[in-house]
Design a protein around this motif. Structure first.
Motif, mmCIF file in Angstrom:
data_model
loop_
_atom_site.group_PDB
_atom_site.id
_atom_site.type_symbol
_atom_site.label_atom_id
_atom_site.label_comp_id
_atom_site.label_asym_id
_atom_site.label_seq_id
_atom_site.Cartn_x
_atom_site.Cartn_y
_atom_site.Cartn_z
ATOM 1 N N PHE A 1 -5.102 38.765 -31.484
ATOM 2 C CA PHE A 1 -6.374 38.930 -32.364
ATOM 3 C C PHE A 1 -6.190 38.292 -33.500
ATOM 4 O O PHE A 1 -4.980 37.767 -34.127
ATOM 5 N N PRO B 1 -6.050 34.692 -35.402
ATOM 6 C CA PRO B 1 -5.221 33.467 -34.751
ATOM 7 C C PRO B 1 -3.941 33.796 -34.495
ATOM 8 O O PRO B 1 -3.242 32.957 -34.018
ATOM 9 N N ARG B 2 -3.520 34.983 -34.540
ATOM 10 C CA ARG B 2 -2.226 35.344 -34.157
ATOM 11 C C ARG B 2 -2.040 36.094 -32.948
ATOM 12 O O ARG B 2 -2.746 36.686 -32.400
ATOM 13 N N PRO C 1 2.388 41.580 -32.040
ATOM 14 C CA PRO C 1 3.429 41.541 -31.354
ATOM 15 C C PRO C 1 3.315 42.807 -30.189
ATOM 16 O O PRO C 1 2.703 43.977 -30.524
ATOM 17 N N ALA D 1 4.777 42.327 -39.020
ATOM 18 C CA ALA D 1 3.691 43.263 -38.784
ATOM 19 C C ALA D 1 3.820 44.306 -39.882
ATOM 20 O O ALA D 1 5.072 44.852 -40.069
ATOM 21 N N ALA E 1 -4.537 40.556 -40.584
ATOM 22 C CA ALA E 1 -4.540 40.509 -39.383
ATOM 23 C C ALA E 1 -3.293 41.029 -38.573
ATOM 24 O O ALA E 1 -3.063 41.277 -37.287
ATOM 25 N N CYS E 2 -2.227 40.995 -39.055
ATOM 26 C CA CYS E 2 -1.017 41.579 -38.610
ATOM 27 C C CYS E 2 -0.762 42.989 -38.873
ATOM 28 O O CYS E 2 0.460 43.541 -38.192
#
Lengths: 506, 219
Positions: free
Chosen positions: A343, A345-346, A349, B59, B81-82
């Motif tokens: 999702f 540009p990353r 995990p 995250a 985004a994380c």
């Protein structure tokens, strides 16, 4: 659309060079992945733990799985089939192939005749195989295991064929945990649920799974934008005859491809791995993808494939090495599900994805969200919460938003504005005139019925007129920034003569 | 009380620290892992702590914070985004918290009301096991590090003119063990561009009629 799946049974055992007369088991992740006929006769089964299998069969010979060797050994089989049956073979995994069967069936005079021909060709080559056919590759892969030697499901009867299978065959752990809890244990029961409810409650991935359970293609093929090419390629100057650098590049190419597909919101059903050798000759192999392979998995398969080509002598001869490596996605469809691991540009995990899945199973699809920037003026409009796993329905288009408040932004943004009272020095309510001026300077603010706090500074009002051309959605309000004596600053707005607090800065 | 001046670096070997950020206040220059840190009911401070903890692109997860301002978080340095958020966990929030602690190294927890002591201890043990940094908005008994905003003042608004420029806050840090001595510092929380940093220039004299102009962009 008709799909035929050919299954070369116990391929890992055959590829390891073991004999079916001796008990051999191939181990992957401490479980039996494949076993020889003799081992099966003694009670060893796929999925068993190593200790259990050794208990059933003390002379069992254990071998580690070697996917590269399996691919290498399978390459000649593929070439044989391509020469004798049809050119469009798709590898699901070494030992399991899919192909569109309409053309070849017509050529050989019907599906049963085609299956007979395939069996003859493979038996002559010393390989034991069965075939299954259905309307989709998923159903055909199940059909090949059904019946005595594989089943040919007649056209239109795929849904009935799939109905008794358990939901676990969909290969989606989250759904497999959740559906039985709701009393849905078979694909037939899952297929019978109303599709809009499935979409709303479980999200797009589950909706695709339901289409699969109904015997349909999981995602309708996307025909618009068919001329856009998402393939990625790398040229090797000078030609590379060492396999390691090519495999290394393959990983970077796979990641590049995934990023490209994710940006376009697309999923490819198949991936063609193409290598060009010096001399202009091209070698290619198609692998099944369906968005279920990570970049790492793709890179691995490319490596196995190149090794297989090298081993079977297709890279030698006059060629001086590989001049280009290309990955071409085929069968694109709109990706409105999460199967892609990206999702933004990353790369998300895996643990976070897994946790999100568990939480959504617990609380519902919409309970777990991720924040994304959107257009708009007020702080409440500028961030949207997208349920985890959904792709954005519309891409963010950056435009100008005159009247947008600059940084610093409020830390607390209320989902629904809270009513407030703004009074002047005389205790009367503060209003906004038609010329967007306050009727009097504000002196005290009371939020949601709390005790009034003195106002130490204020600025505004800024008028906002949005969607005036849509009467139902038209908004006409004025915003105000207010700092209070208790060290807090608020963003207020007045609409229809009533004040409300949109956000608290801190 | 130990006052941290902007030039002073916290005792830390990490080379990637920017000078003058929240890390200067923290013992060891960083947030402890496998521990609970509370933000004294101040959401901008919680956001600043989250940005500090997830600074290396890790995250993060936010539980029970439906009002979390995404723009403020992004400006403070938290990468949207994380992360993921569960704005309304409901009564099963301990389960939700346990699940996200396994998955994300930084977890933010909003107001969940009165917490039973047993639940408290269980969560502290879980957080210790998974090495997560749990940042809570409200105060908790098992907290290892307590931060709060002792006083705050917003700059930039005059009497009918100006624009909110930033909040000057005095942040106090108190903890257990090595961090037993409370430290405090004046910080921009948030500053004019939304970032969080120690204040270097002396406060301008409070003059309600004069507000320095600063350029703002439209759109």
């Amino acid at each position: 659309m008709r799909a035929l799946v050919i299954w070369a049974m116990d391929w890992p055992v055959v590829a390891a060079g073991a004999d079916h007369a001796e008990p051999v088991a191939i181990i992957a992740r401490e479980r039996v992945m494949a076993c020889s006929k003799e081992a099966r006769r003694q009670g060893v089964k796929r999925g068993m733990r190593v200790r259990q299998a050794s208990g059933r069969c003390p002379q069992l010979r254990l071998l580690d799985r070697d996917p590269e060797a399996e691919t290498r050994a399978f390459e000649p089989v593929l070439r044989l089939l391509e020469k004798r049956i049809a050119p469009h073979m798709e590898v699901l995994r070494p030992g399991l192939i899919a192909l569109p069967s309409r053309g070849p069936a017509r050529y050989f005079g019907g599906e049963p005749a085609l299956v007979e021909h395939i069996t003859t060709v493979l038996t002559d080559a010393g390989i034991e195989a069965r075939s299954g056919a259905a309307d989709t590759v998923f159903a055909a892969a199940l059909a090949v295991r059904a019946g005595q030697g594989g089943q040919l499901v007649p056209a239109g009867q795929t849904a009935d064929f799939l109905a008794p299978y358990p939901v676990g065959v969909l290969g989606r752990p989250r759904l497999s945990q959740l559906l039985p809890r709701l009393g849905i244990t078979t694909l037939g029961a899952f297929a019978a649920l109303p599709s809009d409810r499935v979409l709303g409650r479980f999200g797009h991935d589950a909706a695709a799974a339901q289409r699969t359970a109904r015997g349909l293609e999981a995602r309708p093929l996307n025909t618009s934008g068919a001329d856009v090419d998402y393939s990625v390629a790398e040229a090797f100057e000078p030609p590379e005859d060492n396999l390691e650098p090519v495999a290394f590049i393959a990983k970077a190419l796979a990641e590049q491809l995934h990023v490209r597909l994710a940006r376009a919101g697309a999923v490819c059903a198949r991936l063609q791995v193409e290598a060009e050798v010096a001399g202009g000759r091209r070698l290619s192999r198609v692998w099944r993808h369906e968005g279920r392979l990570s970049a790492l998995a793709v890179a691995e398969r490319v490596r196995w494939q190149i090794a297989a080509w090298a081993e079977t002598g297709q890279l030698d001869a006059s060629s001086a090495g590989i001049t280009a490596l290309r990955l071409v996605p085929e069968g694109l469809s709109a990706a409105t599900g999460r199967q892609s691991l990206l999702f933004g540009p990353r790369i998300a995990p895996e643990e976070l994805e897994h946790a999100a899945g568990q939480l959504q199973a617990m609380l519902g699809h919409r309970a777990v969200v991720r924040p994304e920037l959107a257009g708009g003026r007020g702080p409440g409009e500028r961030i949207v919460h997208i349920p985890y796993g959904d792709a954005r329905s519309r891409p963010l288009v950056e435009g100008t938003w005159p009247g947008r408040l600059p940084a610093p932004h409020p830390a607390v943004v209320y989902p629904a504005p809270r009513p407030a009272q703004l009074v002047g020095a005389d205790g009367g309510a503060v209003g906004v005139s038609g010329r967007t001026l306050l009727t009097q300077a504000p002196a005290a603010l009371s939020v949601d019925g709390a005790a009034p706090v003195a106002v130490t500074g204020w600025t505004g009002p800024w008028p906002v007129l949005e969607d005036w051309w849509i009467p139902a959605q038209a908004r006409r309000l004025a915003r105000l920034q207010v700092a209070c004596a208790d060290g807090r600053a608020w963003l207020l707005h007045i609409q229809d003569g009533r004040w409300a607090v949109e956000a608290l800065y801190g | 009380m130990h006052v941290v001046s902007p030039g002073e670096q916290g005792p830390s070997e990490a080379t990637g620290l920017q000078s003058g950020t929240l890390s200067n206040l923290l013992p060891g220059g960083r947030l402890p892992q496998g521990a609970v840190v509370s933000a004294g009911d101040d959401l901008p401070l919680l956001i600043a702590l989250a940005a500090e903890a997830a600074a290396d692109g890790g995250a993060w997860a936010a539980v029970g914070l439906p009002e979390l301002g995404g723009l403020a978080a992004a400006d403070a340095g938290l990468d949207l985004a994380c992360g993921l958020a569960v704005p309304e966990p409901g009564r099963r929030w301990p389960e939700v918290l346990a699940t996200v602690c396994e998955a994300a190294p930084v977890v933010l927890l909003g107001p969940v009301g009165q917490v039973a002591l047993r639940t408290n201890r269980r969560i502290a043990a879980r957080v210790r096991r998974s090495g997560t940094t749990l940042l809570t908005l409200q105060d908790w008994p098992e907290t290892q590090l307590r931060l709060r905003v002792a006083e705050a003042r917003w700059d930039g608004l005059g009497n009918g003119f100006g624009l909110l420029a930033g909040r000057r806050a005095r942040v106090v840090v108190a903890g257990r063990g090595a961090a037993a001595q409370p430290r405090h510092a004046e910080m921009w929380l948030p500053g004019p561009d939304g970032s969080v940093r120690l204040i270097t220039e002396p406060a301008a004299s409070v003059d309600a009629d004069v507000v320095p102009l600063r350029p703002v962009t439209a759109g």
